[in-house]
Write a protein that holds these residues in place. Structure first.
Motif, mmCIF file in Angstrom:
data_model
loop_
_atom_site.group_PDB
_atom_site.id
_atom_site.type_symbol
_atom_site.label_atom_id
_atom_site.label_comp_id
_atom_site.label_asym_id
_atom_site.label_seq_id
_atom_site.Cartn_x
_atom_site.Cartn_y
_atom_site.Cartn_z
ATOM 1 N N GLN A 1 0.890 -1.199 -0.004
ATOM 2 C CA GLN A 1 0.059 0.106 -0.183
ATOM 3 C C GLN A 1 0.845 1.291 -0.056
ATOM 4 O OE1 GLN A 1 -3.359 -0.021 -0.402
ATOM 5 N NE2 GLN A 1 -3.098 -2.272 -0.501
ATOM 6 N N MET A 2 1.878 1.180 0.737
ATOM 7 C CA MET A 2 2.800 2.377 0.796
ATOM 8 C C MET A 2 3.625 2.661 -0.517
ATOM 9 S SD MET A 2 4.477 2.230 4.747
ATOM 10 C CE MET A 2 5.562 3.508 4.466
ATOM 11 N N THR A 3 3.858 1.410 -0.795
ATOM 12 C CA THR A 3 4.533 1.560 -2.290
ATOM 13 C C THR A 3 3.491 2.261 -3.429
ATOM 14 O OG1 THR A 3 6.050 -0.631 -1.878
ATOM 15 C CG2 THR A 3 5.864 0.136 -4.170
ATOM 16 N N GLY A 4 2.383 1.804 -3.369
ATOM 17 C CA GLY A 4 1.352 2.312 -4.452
ATOM 18 C C GLY A 4 1.233 3.772 -4.121
ATOM 19 N N ILE A 5 1.098 4.248 -2.738
ATOM 20 C CA ILE A 5 0.976 5.575 -2.661
ATOM 21 C C ILE A 5 2.122 6.573 -3.059
ATOM 22 C CG2 ILE A 5 0.967 7.318 -0.588
ATOM 23 C CD1 ILE A 5 -0.961 5.228 0.872
ATOM 24 N N ILE A 6 3.442 5.839 -2.905
ATOM 25 C CA ILE A 6 4.713 6.650 -3.170
ATOM 26 C C ILE A 6 4.886 6.682 -4.708
ATOM 27 C CG2 ILE A 6 7.030 6.286 -3.647
ATOM 28 C CD1 ILE A 6 7.299 4.911 -0.669
ATOM 29 N N PHE A 7 4.352 5.681 -5.304
ATOM 30 C CA PHE A 7 4.207 5.706 -7.024
ATOM 31 C C PHE A 7 3.070 6.917 -7.615
ATOM 32 C CE2 PHE A 7 5.569 1.125 -7.479
ATOM 33 C CZ PHE A 7 7.011 1.398 -7.423
ATOM 34 N N ILE A 8 2.051 6.764 -6.904
ATOM 35 C CA ILE A 8 1.105 7.952 -7.097
ATOM 36 C C ILE A 8 1.699 9.189 -6.894
ATOM 37 C CG2 ILE A 8 -1.036 9.024 -6.360
ATOM 38 C CD1 ILE A 8 -1.998 6.184 -6.099
ATOM 39 N N GLY A 9 2.567 9.544 -5.705
ATOM 40 C CA GLY A 9 2.912 10.648 -5.176
ATOM 41 C C GLY A 9 4.147 11.202 -6.480
ATOM 42 N N LEU A 10 5.001 9.982 -6.796
ATOM 43 C CA LEU A 10 5.969 10.387 -7.854
ATOM 44 C C LEU A 10 5.313 10.815 -9.190
ATOM 45 C CD1 LEU A 10 8.370 7.554 -7.172
ATOM 46 C CD2 LEU A 10 8.731 9.941 -6.480
ATOM 47 N N ALA A 11 4.124 10.219 -9.508
ATOM 48 C CA ALA A 11 3.411 10.610 -10.885
ATOM 49 C C ALA A 11 2.999 12.033 -10.852
ATOM 50 C CB ALA A 11 2.209 9.532 -11.095
ATOM 51 N N GLY A 12 2.325 12.362 -9.440
ATOM 52 C CA GLY A 12 1.919 13.430 -9.429
ATOM 53 C C GLY A 12 2.840 14.378 -9.614
ATOM 54 N N ARG A 13 4.062 14.267 -8.877
ATOM 55 C CA ARG A 13 4.971 15.237 -8.814
ATOM 56 C C ARG A 13 5.648 15.357 -10.290
ATOM 57 N NH1 ARG A 13 10.772 14.666 -5.386
ATOM 58 N NH2 ARG A 13 12.069 16.005 -6.579
#
Length: 207
Positions: free
Chosen positions: A189-201
């Motif tokens: 779950q944390m990895t998925g959130i990190i990837f979404i954050g990186l995509a947004g960035r």
């Protein structure tokens, strides 16, 4: 030939940049924690190959296109963000592996390609290299392309050293976390959130 003191300064700067929190080292950390140290090292190799692409782009002027063309910049940016969102989706869908079956496994090729794609689909890296590498090159010392390639090779060495260390320690931590299916779910779950954050960035990035 670039003077040794200039090369030393560049190498120290490259180490500092590799240590600074950013998309690539966070990506290595998450993949190492999920799949182990070997996975982190394979991702690191992929990222380093991506740096080779960016170095060549600067050496031969291709990176200037991304600095000058908003269309080219945005195309690569959207591809990169889309890939990160795909990885987030994969992370959210991944089920915990029963402890007795051991850690989840991805093929070496998949892990390596993740590193390559992660790096080359970030147009900010191309523009950063276009701005950073030439500062340490001097036309009076000969071919600028050769100097940029040498600097890029040093940057790869610095990146590999730092990211390998991240992969090693994150993989060690992951070994303990993967002994718990609940911890595995949390990591996913944390990895998925990190990837979404990186995509947004990445989507917010501008030239």
């Amino acid at each position: 030939m670039i003077p040794i003191d200039t090369l030393s300064l560049f190498f120290i700067a490259a180490l500092a940049l590799a240590l600074a929190p950013g998309p690539d080292n966070i990506f290595v950390l998450s993949q190492s924690a999920l799949y182990g140290r070997r996975a982190g090292l394979l991702v690191t190799l992929g990222l380093c190959n991506g740096i080779m692409v960016h170095t060549a782009a600067v050496a031969f002027g291709v990176a200037a296109i991304f600095a000058a063309s908003e269309l080219a910049f945005n195309m690569v940016k959207f591809i990169g963000a889309g890939y990160l969102l795909y990885l987030a989706w994969c992370a959210f869908r991944t089920k915990p592996t029963p402890v007795e079956r051991g850690a989840p496994v991805l093929s070496d090729g998949v892990l390596y390609r993740r590193g390559v794609v992660m790096n080359i689909t970030n147009p900010k890296v191309a523009i950063f290299f276009l701005a950073f590498l030439p500062q340490f090159a001097d036309p009076a010392l000969g071919s600028l392309s050769a100097q940029v390639i040498l600097l890029g090779a040093l940057f790869i060495v610095a990146t590999f050293l730092v990211f390998s260390g991240i992969a090693w320690f994150a993989g060690l931590l992951g070994e303990f976390l993967r002994k718990s299916e609940r911890a595995q779910s949390l990591i996913n779950q944390m990895t998925g959130i990190i990837f979404i954050g990186l995509a947004g960035r990445l989507l917010m990035a501008t030239r």
